[in-house]
Design a protein around this motif. Structure first.
Motif, PDB file in Angstrom:
ATOM      1  N   ASP A  84       1.516   4.467   2.600  1.00  0.00           N
ATOM      2  CA  ASP A  84       2.337   3.918   3.581  1.00  0.00           C
ATOM      3  C   ASP A  84       2.144   4.431   4.843  1.00  0.00           C
ATOM      4  OD1 ASP A  84       4.338   2.261   4.232  1.00  0.00           O
ATOM      5  OD2 ASP A  84       5.742   3.767   4.777  1.00  0.00           O
ATOM      6  N   LYS A  94      -0.884   4.395   8.360  1.00  0.00           N
ATOM      7  CA  LYS A  94      -1.609   3.527   9.020  1.00  0.00           C
ATOM      8  C   LYS A  94      -3.100   3.976   8.822  1.00  0.00           C
ATOM      9  CE  LYS A  94      -2.350   4.721  13.815  1.00  0.00           C
ATOM     10  NZ  LYS A  94      -1.896   4.442  15.064  1.00  0.00           N
ATOM     11  N   SER A 127      -1.382  -1.499  10.348  1.00  0.00           N
ATOM     12  CA  SER A 127      -0.312  -0.705  10.564  1.00  0.00           C
ATOM     13  C   SER A 127       0.347  -0.356   9.211  1.00  0.00           C
ATOM     14  CB  SER A 127       0.575  -1.284  11.337  1.00  0.00           C
ATOM     15  OG  SER A 127       0.899  -2.812  10.896  1.00  0.00           O
ATOM     16  N   LYS A 128       1.211   0.578   9.267  1.00  0.00           N
ATOM     17  CA  LYS A 128       2.080   0.900   8.119  1.00  0.00           C
ATOM     18  C   LYS A 128       2.764  -0.392   7.317  1.00  0.00           C
ATOM     19  CE  LYS A 128       4.440   4.335   9.922  1.00  0.00           C
ATOM     20  NZ  LYS A 128       5.392   5.422  10.135  1.00  0.00           N
ATOM     21  N   LYS A 129       3.176  -0.380   6.176  1.00  0.00           N
ATOM     22  CA  LYS A 129       3.856  -1.520   5.387  1.00  0.00           C
ATOM     23  C   LYS A 129       5.063  -1.663   6.121  1.00  0.00           C
ATOM     24  CE  LYS A 129       1.553  -1.037   0.843  1.00  0.00           C
ATOM     25  NZ  LYS A 129       1.978  -0.878  -0.618  1.00  0.00           N
ATOM     26  N   HIS A 130       5.781  -0.631   6.268  1.00  0.00           N
ATOM     27  CA  HIS A 130       6.953  -0.788   6.874  1.00  0.00           C
ATOM     28  C   HIS A 130       7.407  -0.435   8.323  1.00  0.00           C
ATOM     29  CE1 HIS A 130       8.198  -1.016   2.752  1.00  0.00           C
ATOM     30  NE2 HIS A 130       7.568  -0.030   2.527  1.00  0.00           N
ATOM     31  N   SER A 131       6.204  -0.607   9.143  1.00  0.00           N
ATOM     32  CA  SER A 131       6.285  -0.690  10.656  1.00  0.00           C
ATOM     33  C   SER A 131       7.448  -1.818  11.223  1.00  0.00           C
ATOM     34  CB  SER A 131       4.968  -0.948  11.040  1.00  0.00           C
ATOM     35  OG  SER A 131       4.011   0.017  10.864  1.00  0.00           O
ATOM     36  N   PRO A 187       4.842  -4.632  11.316  1.00  0.00           N
ATOM     37  CA  PRO A 187       3.149  -4.655  10.542  1.00  0.00           C
ATOM     38  C   PRO A 187       2.598  -5.888  10.969  1.00  0.00           C
ATOM     39  CG  PRO A 187       5.116  -5.460   8.915  1.00  0.00           C
ATOM     40  CD  PRO A 187       5.710  -5.388  10.545  1.00  0.00           C
TER      41      PRO A 187
END
Length: 178
Positions: A12, A14, A27-31, A34
Motif C-alpha cells: 500500500d 506509492k 499512488s497508494k491504493k488508499h490515497s 489514487p
C-alpha cells in the motif's frame, strides 16, 4: 526512444520509477485521489543513448510487459512561426450540459482568486471534493468561464515599483556624495 511497461504493486505504498530524470508514480491504493497509473511510459529524446539512469523506489512490485521502441526524433521537430497573444484572463471557457442540479467540479486546486461565471453570472466559488475549485450549478446547458486573479498582485507590483524608486534614489544620492 520510448520505453513502456506495466507495474503491479503488492503493498500500500506509492511507487516511483525514474529513467534519465523522467519520473512516473503509482499512488497508494488508499490515497485521497489514487491515480491508478499502472502503465508507465517514458519518451527519451536524446539522439544517442548509451546507458540509462534508472531509479526505483523501495517496495514490493512487479514490472512486466517491457517494450522498447525507437523512432526518428526529427518527426518531433517543429518550428513555431507565429504565436497569437492571449488577450483574455480566462483560464477556461466552454459549454456543459447537466442532467440534474449539482456541482461543477474542476481539477484546479482551490485557492483564493478564482471566479466562475455560469451563463455570464458570477457564482460563489466553493471548495469541492476537499481540495478543488467548483460551484453549484442547475440542470440544463450552460456556458462556463473560469478566471483567476492572483491575490495581492497589484499590491506586489506597487511595492516593487516603490522599492525600484527608493533604490534609484539611493544610488543617485550615493553618486552625488562621491
Amino acid at each position: 526512444m520510448c520505453i513502456d511497461f506495466d507495474v503491479k504493486n503488492y503493498t500500500d505504498k506509492k511507487i516511483s520509477i525514474s529513467i534519465n530524470g523522467m519520473k512516473n508514480t503509482l499512488s497508494k491504493k488508499h490515497s485521497v485521489y489514487p491515480n491508478g497509473n499502472k502503465h508507465f511510459t517514458y519518451i527519451l529524446s536524446k539522439k544517442e543513448l548509451k546507458q540509462f539512469d534508472v531509479t526505483l523506489s523501495k517496495g514490493k512490485y512487479k514490472i512486466s510487459n517491457i517494450r522498447v521502441y525507437t523512432c526518428d526524433m526529427n518527426v518531433f521537430d517543429r518550428v513555431v512561426t507565429k504565436v497569437k497573444p492571449l488577450k483574455t484572463t480566462s483560464i477556461f471557457k466552454g459549454k456543459v450540459t447537466i442532467s440534474k442540479d449539482g456541482y461543477l467540479v474542476t481539477s484546479y486546486p482551490y485557492e483564493k482568486g478564482y471566479e466562475i461565471y455560469v451563463d455570464g453570472k458570477k457564482q460563489d466559488v466553493e471548495v469541492v471534493n476537499k481540495a478543488f475549485v467548483g460551484c453549484k450549478i442547475k440542470k440544463g446547458s450552460h456556458t462556463i468561464m473560469i478566471q483567476f486573479h492572483a491575490p495581492f498582485k497589484n499590491a506586489g507590483l506597487g511595492i516593487s515599483v516603490l522599492f525600484i524608486i527608493i533604490g534609484g534614489f539611493w544610488i543617485w544620492k550615493k553618486s552625488k556624495n562621491l
